[in-house]
Scaffold this motif. Structure first.
Motif, PDB file in Angstrom:
ATOM      1  N   UNK A  33     -29.263 -24.494 -13.695  1.00 11.85           N
ATOM      2  CA  UNK A  33     -30.409 -24.500 -12.734  1.00 11.85           C
ATOM      3  C   UNK A  33     -30.091 -25.159 -11.430  1.00 11.85           C
ATOM      4  N   UNK A  34     -30.373 -23.991 -10.475  1.00  4.99           N
ATOM      5  CA  UNK A  34     -30.006 -24.534  -9.323  1.00  4.99           C
ATOM      6  C   UNK A  34     -31.230 -24.852  -8.419  1.00  4.99           C
ATOM      7  N   UNK A  35     -31.225 -25.728  -7.477  1.00  3.75           N
ATOM      8  CA  UNK A  35     -32.334 -26.451  -6.739  1.00  3.75           C
ATOM      9  C   UNK A  35     -33.740 -25.562  -6.408  1.00  3.75           C
ATOM     10  N   UNK A  83     -39.732 -34.422  -2.176  1.00  6.76           N
ATOM     11  CA  UNK A  83     -39.453 -33.005  -1.824  1.00  6.76           C
ATOM     12  C   UNK A  83     -38.050 -32.883  -2.019  1.00  6.76           C
ATOM     13  N   UNK A  84     -37.690 -31.723  -2.812  1.00  5.91           N
ATOM     14  CA  UNK A  84     -36.071 -31.615  -2.744  1.00  5.91           C
ATOM     15  C   UNK A  84     -35.820 -30.146  -2.166  1.00  5.91           C
ATOM     16  N   UNK A  85     -35.113 -30.275  -1.141  1.00  8.07           N
ATOM     17  CA  UNK A  85     -34.788 -29.337  -0.179  1.00  8.07           C
ATOM     18  C   UNK A  85     -33.216 -28.788  -0.261  1.00  8.07           C
ATOM     19  N   UNK A  86     -32.502 -29.435  -1.102  1.00  8.34           N
ATOM     20  CA  UNK A  86     -31.076 -29.106  -1.230  1.00  8.34           C
ATOM     21  C   UNK A  86     -30.453 -29.083  -2.722  1.00  8.34           C
ATOM     22  N   UNK A  87     -29.387 -28.509  -2.862  1.00  5.14           N
ATOM     23  CA  UNK A  87     -28.703 -28.636  -4.105  1.00  5.14           C
ATOM     24  C   UNK A  87     -28.256 -30.039  -4.408  1.00  5.14           C
TER      25      UNK A  87
END
Length: 155
Positions: A33-35, A83-87
């Motif tokens: 699973x990618x970000x 917040x997740x904004x990158x791999x």
């Protein structure tokens, strides 16, 4: 095999390396699973990243108790995913989950069986056994959700 050994084995199975009950585990489901997919909302469902954070939140909270600390987690914060904004940020969350899952299992293995009948923190939370068993069941519940969300995202 002692009760704590069995609990530790069951915990590892759902999070890290088992295929016995669900024929999968968190690590297996999240490895590809990618970000961008992890943070994609499907209807009103939680995202994969939110569910991952949620399970980690409870594991980390119980680790603190296992190490002699207070129960500092609150249900109302259990989905407060930063917040997740990158791999890279996604992988940081996953790595923390894997490390803390192993730490949880090791701490559990070090407990005497007699500890399982003791009250954890406060009587309203029940025994160690109830909480550890609940953590395992809770993890399977959300593992099922993650598996379904992955399938929905692939369509």
């Amino acid at each position: 095999m002692s009760s704590v050994s069995q609990l530790s084995k069951r915990f590892r199975e759902v999070l890290l390396d088992g295929f016995w009950i669900a024929n999968t585990n968190f690590k297996d489901q999240l490895k590809d699973v990618f970000w961008d997919h992890a943070t994609t909302k499907v209807g009103s469902l939680n995202t994969i990243a939110m569910l991952t954070f949620h399970i980690h939140y409870y594991i980390a909270g119980l680790i603190n108790v296992f190490e002699g600390g207070n129960l500092e987690i609150k249900d109302k914060y259990s989905f407060d995913l930063p917040s997740i904004e990158s791999q890279e940020q996604w992988e940081e969350l996953l790595n923390q989950l894997w490390m803390d899952s192993e730490k949880f299992a090791i701490l559990l293995e070090q407990m005497p069986d007699s500890k399982m009948d003791e009250i954890i923190v406060d009587e309203k939370y029940g025994t160690y056994l109830r909480n550890i068993d609940g953590m395992i069941e809770h993890s399977y519940y959300h593992l099922g959700q993650i598996t379904l969300i992955k399938k929905l995202l692939s369509n």
